[in-house]
Design a protein around this motif. Structure first.
Motif, short mmCIF file in Angstrom:
data_model
loop_
_atom_site.label_atom_id
_atom_site.label_comp_id
_atom_site.label_asym_id
_atom_site.label_seq_id
_atom_site.Cartn_x
_atom_site.Cartn_y
_atom_site.Cartn_z
N ALA A 216 -18.54 4.15 89.64
CA ALA A 216 -19.46 3.70 90.76
C ALA A 216 -20.57 4.96 90.29
O ALA A 216 -21.48 5.15 91.19
CB ALA A 216 -18.79 3.78 91.89
N GLN A 217 -20.24 5.73 89.31
CA GLN A 217 -21.06 7.01 89.18
C GLN A 217 -22.36 6.55 88.55
O GLN A 217 -22.65 5.52 88.05
CB GLN A 217 -20.51 7.94 88.22
N PRO A 218 -23.59 7.22 89.06
CA PRO A 218 -24.83 6.86 88.45
C PRO A 218 -24.92 7.21 87.01
O PRO A 218 -24.22 7.73 86.47
CB PRO A 218 -25.77 7.88 89.29
N PRO A 219 -25.82 6.39 86.36
CA PRO A 219 -25.88 6.71 84.56
C PRO A 219 -26.23 8.10 84.39
O PRO A 219 -27.08 8.95 85.18
CB PRO A 219 -27.29 5.77 84.30
N LEU A 220 -25.45 8.81 83.61
CA LEU A 220 -25.73 10.17 83.19
C LEU A 220 -26.73 10.30 82.00
O LEU A 220 -27.16 11.13 81.54
CB LEU A 220 -24.52 10.68 82.94
N SER A 221 -27.29 9.20 81.47
CA SER A 221 -28.29 8.97 80.37
C SER A 221 -29.67 9.37 81.16
O SER A 221 -29.71 9.56 82.19
CB SER A 221 -28.40 8.06 79.58
N GLY A 344 -34.05 26.18 81.54
CA GLY A 344 -32.76 25.55 81.66
C GLY A 344 -31.75 25.97 80.81
O GLY A 344 -32.12 26.46 79.77
N TYR A 345 -30.52 25.41 81.18
CA TYR A 345 -29.62 25.99 79.92
C TYR A 345 -28.58 24.82 80.03
O TYR A 345 -28.02 24.11 81.16
CB TYR A 345 -28.88 27.13 80.17
N TYR A 346 -27.67 24.67 79.02
CA TYR A 346 -26.58 23.74 79.19
C TYR A 346 -25.34 24.55 78.29
O TYR A 346 -25.66 24.94 77.40
CB TYR A 346 -26.79 22.29 78.55
N ILE A 347 -24.27 24.51 79.01
CA ILE A 347 -23.07 25.14 78.23
C ILE A 347 -22.40 24.15 77.59
O ILE A 347 -21.80 23.09 77.85
CB ILE A 347 -22.06 25.89 79.27
N LYS A 348 -22.25 24.43 76.25
CA LYS A 348 -21.58 23.65 75.34
C LYS A 348 -20.17 23.97 75.52
O LYS A 348 -19.69 25.01 75.45
CB LYS A 348 -21.80 23.86 73.82
N GLU A 349 -19.34 23.14 75.80
CA GLU A 349 -17.92 23.28 76.57
C GLU A 349 -17.03 23.48 75.22
O GLU A 349 -16.65 22.68 74.46
CB GLU A 349 -17.40 22.20 77.15
N SER A 350 -16.61 24.84 75.51
CA SER A 350 -15.39 25.10 74.36
C SER A 350 -14.11 24.66 74.89
O SER A 350 -13.87 24.55 76.14
CB SER A 350 -15.12 26.71 74.17
N SER A 352 -11.34 25.86 74.83
CA SER A 352 -10.53 26.84 75.57
C SER A 352 -10.89 27.11 77.03
O SER A 352 -10.11 27.46 77.72
CB SER A 352 -10.76 28.09 74.80
N TYR A 353 -12.23 26.44 77.42
CA TYR A 353 -12.23 26.53 78.87
C TYR A 353 -11.65 25.61 79.88
O TYR A 353 -11.15 25.73 80.83
CB TYR A 353 -13.73 26.31 79.12
N LYS A 354 -11.21 24.47 79.21
CA LYS A 354 -10.35 23.52 79.95
C LYS A 354 -11.12 23.06 81.08
O LYS A 354 -10.49 22.97 82.10
CB LYS A 354 -9.00 23.87 80.21
N PHE A 355 -12.39 22.55 80.90
CA PHE A 355 -13.17 22.41 82.25
C PHE A 355 -12.64 20.95 82.45
O PHE A 355 -12.32 20.08 81.66
CB PHE A 355 -14.63 22.35 82.09
N SER A 356 -12.81 20.68 83.87
CA SER A 356 -12.18 19.36 84.19
C SER A 356 -13.32 18.35 84.03
O SER A 356 -14.16 18.44 83.63
CB SER A 356 -11.87 19.38 85.85
N GLU A 357 -12.79 17.06 84.02
CA GLU A 357 -13.61 15.93 83.53
C GLU A 357 -14.84 15.96 84.69
O GLU A 357 -15.81 15.60 84.28
CB GLU A 357 -12.91 14.64 83.41
N SER A 358 -14.35 16.09 85.91
CA SER A 358 -15.50 16.01 87.03
C SER A 358 -16.43 17.15 86.83
O SER A 358 -17.78 16.75 86.96
CB SER A 358 -14.92 16.08 88.30
N PHE A 359 -16.04 18.29 86.26
CA PHE A 359 -16.86 19.33 85.82
C PHE A 359 -17.94 19.15 84.93
O PHE A 359 -19.11 19.23 84.97
CB PHE A 359 -16.30 20.51 85.80
N LYS A 361 -18.85 16.10 83.86
CA LYS A 361 -19.94 15.11 84.38
C LYS A 361 -20.97 15.84 85.22
O LYS A 361 -22.43 15.33 85.17
CB LYS A 361 -19.19 14.01 85.17
N LYS A 362 -20.65 16.72 86.00
CA LYS A 362 -21.51 17.42 86.92
C LYS A 362 -22.34 18.14 86.06
O LYS A 362 -23.60 18.31 86.42
CB LYS A 362 -20.91 18.21 87.84
N SER A 363 -21.82 18.91 84.94
CA SER A 363 -22.70 19.62 83.97
C SER A 363 -23.91 18.68 83.30
O SER A 363 -25.06 19.07 83.27
CB SER A 363 -21.87 20.43 82.97
N ILE A 364 -23.13 17.73 82.92
CA ILE A 364 -24.24 16.68 82.21
C ILE A 364 -25.23 16.24 83.42
O ILE A 364 -26.50 15.98 83.00
CB ILE A 364 -23.72 15.35 81.66
N GLN A 365 -25.01 15.92 84.61
CA GLN A 365 -25.73 15.46 85.79
C GLN A 365 -26.70 16.70 86.02
O GLN A 365 -28.23 16.31 86.07
CB GLN A 365 -25.10 15.14 86.97
#
Length: 623
Positions: A216-221, A344-350, A352-359, A361-365
């Motif tokens: 149900a999430q909006p498209p992230l593209s 703006g900036y975008y963090i390339k997820e290492s 080692s951070y173990k960011f959650s899947e929801s995080f 997606k929010k980062s991509i959003q």
């Protein structure tokens, strides 16, 4: 109902047949990479339901353990088969087996059994699969997978591999396109990346039961049709170029893929791209030298920061989003510094951070929103380039131009920082201030006891001449002309409006023919006055009662074809935005209908762009 699957050699064939099982023979050449183990697993264990998997540990302990760990961590490939009971054939005790390899941790988890060959048939009655609800407590919390050995010397590369996979997964979900590049495909098969995915996924059930997931999430593209984007990243070929092509739908993405530690080390072709090409968006990696810049702590010394400075030095209106695997606060502070910072900036997820899947997606959003914001702010390039190119070499030679240049510098800074309605209004007023500078320097008023006359300096500033009167064109009341003989005058108790002065400058001093620019300017002056001197509540209600919204059809029929300026592609686009926002109105006054732009247009970039359209017409007409 599944079948019993047995991994072993031909010596187990009769045993397999007696259980009505399926014998999976060891590969002739044992896989040595995680990719090969993954491919073997998928080709042999994904076609049908598995009731139990029996592995002959006596014949190949290392391969069996690695395969079992892959199976448990391949939820997105094998789904429920990943939870099947694992029965290892071995005469050894678990304490001894735990010393074999890192994958032996699996013996500490639930749903795993070790039995001698002679006890298998009886023991199968008491085996149970790992329950979905126990996946974390019964398995994942009891194992730890180390990063691949090659990453010890290249953590930057590992972060880029994982980061590109995260972006692709956030955009496409579990779907794996057929054209996915080999490096990205291989990364998804790494045991370490599978482990990180299992640790960060929001819901294991979504991997186990993908058919039941309702997205149900909006498209992230990003809808980027017709946009030109430049990616500057030494890891572009590691998956970023592919993932970004999926993110920016319809965009034309150019790339600079060079590993350098200084801007000066870039090739001449890359420098030419940065200097001469005009892109709608620049995506720039902070560290183009990878591991060679790992020990740099001064953000300004990073190669990507040097490239950022170069891009902004050419045109501060260029929109740049920095990509970085760093999560250091001081890096972001420097990158976003208003004097030369990114947009703006975008963090390339290492991993080692173990960011959650929801995080993720929010980062991509958030990146998506920043991208659209950058597309919206591209108009700043025109203001900056006009300011820089037109006023070059005139400093100190003309006071009016010096003041206009200074005013446009301030206006650009305000527009560059604008994000709220109030900030856009300040920028609108600041750009408009240039018109007041023009009229102040070129127009004088001569007073007498009976009248006021408007005077204007000649272009050579050696003489002063009388200004002729202005009135609407007889054939088109939307446009303005000057009377051939009648002087522009007022009674002693009257004054010349800002519009009177500027229209006279345009038609007489600059000797231009009105094509609608004065109509637009008249509206902008009214908007400026309403901002500086708001109407009372009663006056505003009366004003609203005289106005009605103008839709696209009415605008096209009554105004578009009669005003040449409105047919300019850029102006037409701005007017469309105004109509769609409900800000274009028709006001009835003294039985006459006139076109009115609502003052709320100054609360966005559209107002700044409208002022700049008129200002550019004025300034560029000076010789």
């Amino acid at each position: 109902m599944g079948r019993i699957h047995i991994l072993g050699d031909d010596s187990l064939k009769s045993f397999s047949d007696s259980l009505n099982g399926k014998l999976i023979g060891f590969p002739y050449v044992r896989p040595t990479s995680h990719k090969d183990i993954h491919d073997f697993m998928v080709s042999n264990l994904s076609d049908e339901d598995i009731d139990v998997l029996i592995l002959d540990l006596e014949k190949d302990v290392y391969f069996c353990l690695d395969l079992a760990m892959h199976l448990r961590l391949s939820l997105d490939n094998l789904h429920l088969n990943s939870l099947c009971p694992l029965v290892f054939i071995s005469e050894l005790e678990i304490d001894s087996l735990l010393k074999v390899s890192n994958s032996a941790q699996i013996f500490l988890t639930e749903g795993v059994y070790v039995m001698p060959a002679s006890e298998i048939r009886q023991g199968l009655r008491n085996v149970h699969p790992l329950k979905a609800e126990d996946y974390y407590s019964g398995f994942l919390s009891k194992v730890t997978i180390a990063p691949p050995s090659y990453s010890e010397n290249d953590p930057h590369g590992l972060a880029n591999q994982w980061g590109a996979c995260v972006m692709l997964r956030s955009i496409l979900g579990d779907d794996t396109p057929n054209d996915i590049p080999e490096k990205l495909a291989t990364s998804k098969k790494e045991l370490y990346f599978k482990y990180i995915l299992a640790c960060t996924v929001d819901d294991v059930q979504a991997l186990l039961f993908p058919s039941k997931v309702v997205n149900a999430q909006p498209p992230l593209s990003v809808d980027a049709k017709g946009k030109r984007i430049l990616l500057v990243d030494d890891m572009a070929a590691e998956g970023w170029m592919y993932s970004l092509n999926k993110f920016f739908v319809g965009a034309d993405i150019d790339v600079i893929d060079e590993k350098v530690t200084r801007f000066d080390n870039l090739s001449q072709d890359s420098k030419r791209k940065l200097r001469d090409n005009d892109y709608d968006l620049y995506l720039l990696d902070l560290r183009l030298g990878g591991i060679q810049e790992e020990r740099i702590y001064d953000t300004n010394a990073f190669s990507g920061k040097e490239v950022l400075d170069y891009i902004k030095a050419i045109n501060r209106g260029r929109q740049v989003i920095m990509f970085t695997a760093s999560n250091k606060a001081w890096n972001f502070k420097t990158l976003l510094d208003p004097s030369s910072g990114a947009n703006g900036y975008y963090i390339k997820e290492s991993p080692s951070y173990k960011f959650s899947e929801s995080f993720s997606k929010k980062s991509i959003q958030a990146l998506r929103e920043e991208v659209y914001n950058c597309f919206e702010r591209n108009y700043l390039k025109d203001i900056y380039s006009f300011k820089e190119e037109y006023f070059v070499g005139v400093e100190g030679s003309n006071r009016m131009f010096d003041e206009c240049r200074f005013q446009l510098d301030m206006a650009f800074d305000l527009a560059d920082k604008a994000s709220s309605e109030g900030q856009y209004r300040y920028a609108f007023i600041s750009v408009f201030q240039s018109f007041e500078i023009i009229s102040k320097h070129l127009v004088d008023v001569q007073n007498s006891e009976t009248r006021k006359i408007m005077l204007m300096r000649s272009p050579d500033e050696m003489t002063v001449f009388h200004v002729r009167a202005i009135h609407p064109d007889l054939f088109n009341w939307l446009l303005y002309v000057q009377d051939a003989a009648v002087e522009f005058e007022r009674k002693p108790n009257q004054s010349f409006s800002q519009f009177d002065k500027l229209a006279a400058v345009y038609l007489q001093y600059l000797n231009k023919r009105d094509d609608g620019v004065l109509l637009l300017l008249h509206q902008l002056i009214q908007i400026r006055n309403r901002i500086m001197h708001p109407l009372s509540e009663t006056e505003q209600l009366e004003e609203d009662g005289r106005c009605r919204p103008v839709n696209g059809a009415l605008y096209k029929a009554k105004y578009f074809n009669r005003v040449p300026l409105f047919q300019d592609e850029h102006v037409a686009s701005l007017m469309t935005q105004i109509i769609e926002a409900g800000l274009l109105k028709e006001r009835t006054r003294d039985k006459k209908k006139e076109l009115v732009i609502d003052k709320a247009v100054a609360n966005s970039k559209t107002g700044i762009q409208l002022v700049f359209v008129c200002l550019k017409r004025f300034i560029s007409s000076f010789e």
